[in-house]
Design an enzyme around this catalytic site. Structure first.
Site, PDB file in Angstrom:
ATOM      1  N   GLY A   1       1.012  -1.176  -0.024  1.00 43.98           N
ATOM      2  CA  GLY A   1      -0.122   0.024   0.089  1.00 43.98           C
ATOM      3  C   GLY A   1       0.833   1.335  -0.139  1.00 43.98           C
ATOM      4  CB  SER A   2       0.115   4.688  -1.018  1.00 49.68           C
ATOM      5  OG  SER A   2      -0.850   5.018  -0.364  1.00 49.68           O
TER       6      SER A   2
ATOM      7  CD  GLU B   1       1.023   0.308   4.046  1.00 55.08           C
ATOM      8  OE1 GLU B   1       0.288   1.215   4.457  1.00 55.08           O
ATOM      9  OE2 GLU B   1       0.521  -0.145   2.893  1.00 55.08           O
TER      10      GLU B   1
ATOM     11  CD  GLU C   1      -5.242  -5.958   2.112  1.00 53.28           C
ATOM     12  OE1 GLU C   1      -5.035  -4.710   1.978  1.00 53.28           O
ATOM     13  OE2 GLU C   1      -6.093  -6.562   1.698  1.00 53.28           O
TER      14      GLU C   1
ATOM     15  N   GLY D   1     -12.524 -20.767  14.620  1.00 58.60           N
ATOM     16  CA  GLY D   1     -13.651 -21.073  13.813  1.00 58.60           C
ATOM     17  C   GLY D   1     -14.106 -20.503  12.929  1.00 58.60           C
TER      18      GLY D   1
END
Length: 539
Positions: free
Chosen positions: A42-43, A45, A64, A413
């Site tokens: 992503g931008s 990061e 993600e 679960g």
């Protein structure tokens, strides 16, 4: 003070430049053994990955949830915290299902999430996370957006140590994009304890109760394997001639399922637990809650005349246990202390567990036959990562696990964990065959994991049990008043072609409808050097 001394990077070059937050974090990650970065770009990061070190590995997930699932499997298999990098609010939101699972799995993961630049945060900018520290709660142990850029390295160090302290779990650090190039100091090296020894006074009470009882039963859970306490628990059970059950909803193999003392699996239903434990006067729960329920139940939590004792690494679980004596601490250390006691009185061995009859081939293949065949082909050291909820009771009868560290599933679960977790486990265990045993419905939550397995040429065999439905929901419907022929809306899954889906990501696949072919197909798939998918059509 800011250091301007020459700095050598991973390639060996030396540069005269200020030591920044990015340098401090990379140095810290290297020292903590977190050189595999599980991420979806992503931008906000991007600055972390400028001049990415040659001794680091970027593990790309196409969504993600896949990123966190891979990191979960990797952390569990390496027994060290993994490092995840997510985009801001939307990226963390996409990942929340598997963050929840990591929390329930007690998996140590350091999650960093991008944030918009500090200077424009007051203006509610595009892609900003409005309440970044609140978004992942309550399913992280700790979350922070540091007050100053120079505090980011220390925040990540604290996050790592908190993730690794029992009970382990995920943590999150939100990092504004302009923090990475700010001046910082290196993080000092530290040693922080991750385990605590159970209180001797309470262990003495449990030990005395074990020695005095006549018919003990152990109920073991995933914390046994997480703590490396497999051998100790086997020795303690053998010492006391205790029948050993697996706790409901357990995510790891905690006792050899071919052992003379193994008694089977407890369901997540109060009345059935009491029935199965009937006749035992002491129930010792080791490394599991006492007990996890899935549906509302009634009556007592224990059989009449039985006493409950519990050894658990999580004080919150000890606090809500409905009865008995609980001691908190590391499972391996606690059981090791119990083994130092003098040998108890001799007891007769309990009755053997009833063995299920062999499954036979049929025109429409049964799940039992499919899993029995997999058990015959699989080597005992091959690792199975499972997410086939409706097939789990059958698996427990036809696919036994006999060695530590060879089985993983989700404690939560929640679906979407199994396929990416298989990728993470395979990365952590080079050269080991990993089998992703996945239901058709479960696979569609994170099937993008196949792409990551292909790109890294991992020896994973994905076995998809295709019954064209959400069978777990259909099987569960009578608990909520559905009649035998009542339709359960939204549970039929016609028309999925898993071989075609795998091929679209570069993975070879085979569809099996004939029971007589299954053995040879699985044998060949388990011998492949890279990923393979076997779609097994079952009743």
């Amino acid at each position: 003070m800011t250091s301007n001394a020459p700095r050598s990077d991973a390639s060996g070059s030396s540069q005269h430049e200020p030591f920044t937050v990015r340098h401090a974090v990379i140095d810290l990650m290297r020292r903590l053994g977190m050189t595999s970065v599980f991420a979806n770009p992503g931008s906000t990061e991007l600055p972390l990955f400028r001049d990415f070190p040659q001794d680091f590995r970027y593990v790309l997930g196409l969504q993600e949830a896949v990123v966190v699932g891979m990191a979960d499997g990797y952390a569990q298999a390496t027994r060290n915290a993994s490092f995840v990098n997510l985009h801001s609010a939307a990226g963390v939101g996409n990942a929340m299902g598997n963050i929840f699972t990591a929390f329930r799995n007690r998996t140590p993961i350091v999650i960093t999430a991008g944030q918009q630049a500090r200077s424009i945060l007051p203006f509610d900018p595009f892609l900003a996370s409005t309440q970044a520290t609140e978004l992942p709660k309550p399913y992280v142990k700790w979350s922070i957006e540091p007050a100053r850029a120079e505090d980011v390295p220390l925040a990540i160090a604290r996050a790592y140590h908190m993730a690794m302290q029992e009970p382990r779990g995920p943590v999150l650090v939100s990092i504004p994009v302009d923090d990475w190039d700010r001046a910082a100091e290196p993080v000092p090296a530290r040693v922080v304890s991750t385990e605590t020894r159970p209180e001797p006074f309470v262990l003495e009470q449990i030990g005395a109760a074990l020695d005095a009882c006549e018919r003990p039963a152990f109920v073991v859970g995933g914390a046994v394997d997480r703590a490396g306490g497999w051998d100790e628990v086997v020795r303690l059970a053998e010492r006391h001639h205790a029948r050993v059950f697996v706790a409901p909803m357990t995510g790891r193999c905690a006792f050899p399922e071919d052992h003379r003392l193994f008694a089977g699996f407890l369901p997540a239903m109060r009345e059935k637990i009491v029935e199965l434990l009937g006749g035992h006067d002491l129930i010792f729960v080791i490394g599991a809650p006492a007990f996890t329920y899935h549906v509302e139940g009634h009556g007592p939590h224990l059989p009449a005349g039985a006493t409950l004792c519990q050894l658990i690494d999580d004080p919150a679980i000890a606090a809500w246990a409905p009865a008995g004596t609980a001691v908190v601490g590391n499972i391996r250390l606690g059981v090791a202390d119990l083994l130092t006691r003098p040998a108890p009185k001799t007891r007769p061995l309990p009755a053997l567990r009833t063995v299920s009859p062999r499954a036979e081939p049929s025109e429409l293949m049964s799940v039992a036959f499919a899993l029995q065949t997999l058990a015959e082909v699989r080597h005992a050291d091959d690792i199975v990562v499972e997410e086939a909820p409706s097939s789990r009771p059958v698996m427990q009868n036809y696919l036994p696990f006999t060695r530590s560290g060879t089985f993983y599933t989700m404690d939560s679960g929640g679906l979407g964990y199994g396929m990416p977790a298989a990728v993470g486990v395979a990365l952590a265990k080079p050269g080991t065959r990993v089998i992703g045993l996945i239901g058709d419905g479960s696979s569609m939550y994170s099937i993008q994991a196949i792409y990551s397995a292909v790109q890294m040429k991992l020896p994973i065999t994905f076995v998809i049990l295709n019954n064209s439905r959400y069978a777990a929901l259909q099987d569960f419907a009578p608990e909520f008043g559905f009649g035998p022929s009542d339709p359960v809306q939204g549970t039929d899954l016609p028309g999925l072609d898993f071989v075609a889906l795998a091929a679209g990501m570069g993975c070879q696949g085979t569809r099996v409808t004939d029971a007589e072919r299954l053995h040879d197909v699985l044998r060949d798939a388990l011998a492949s050097s890279g990923p393979m998918l076997v779609e097994v059509v079952v009743a």
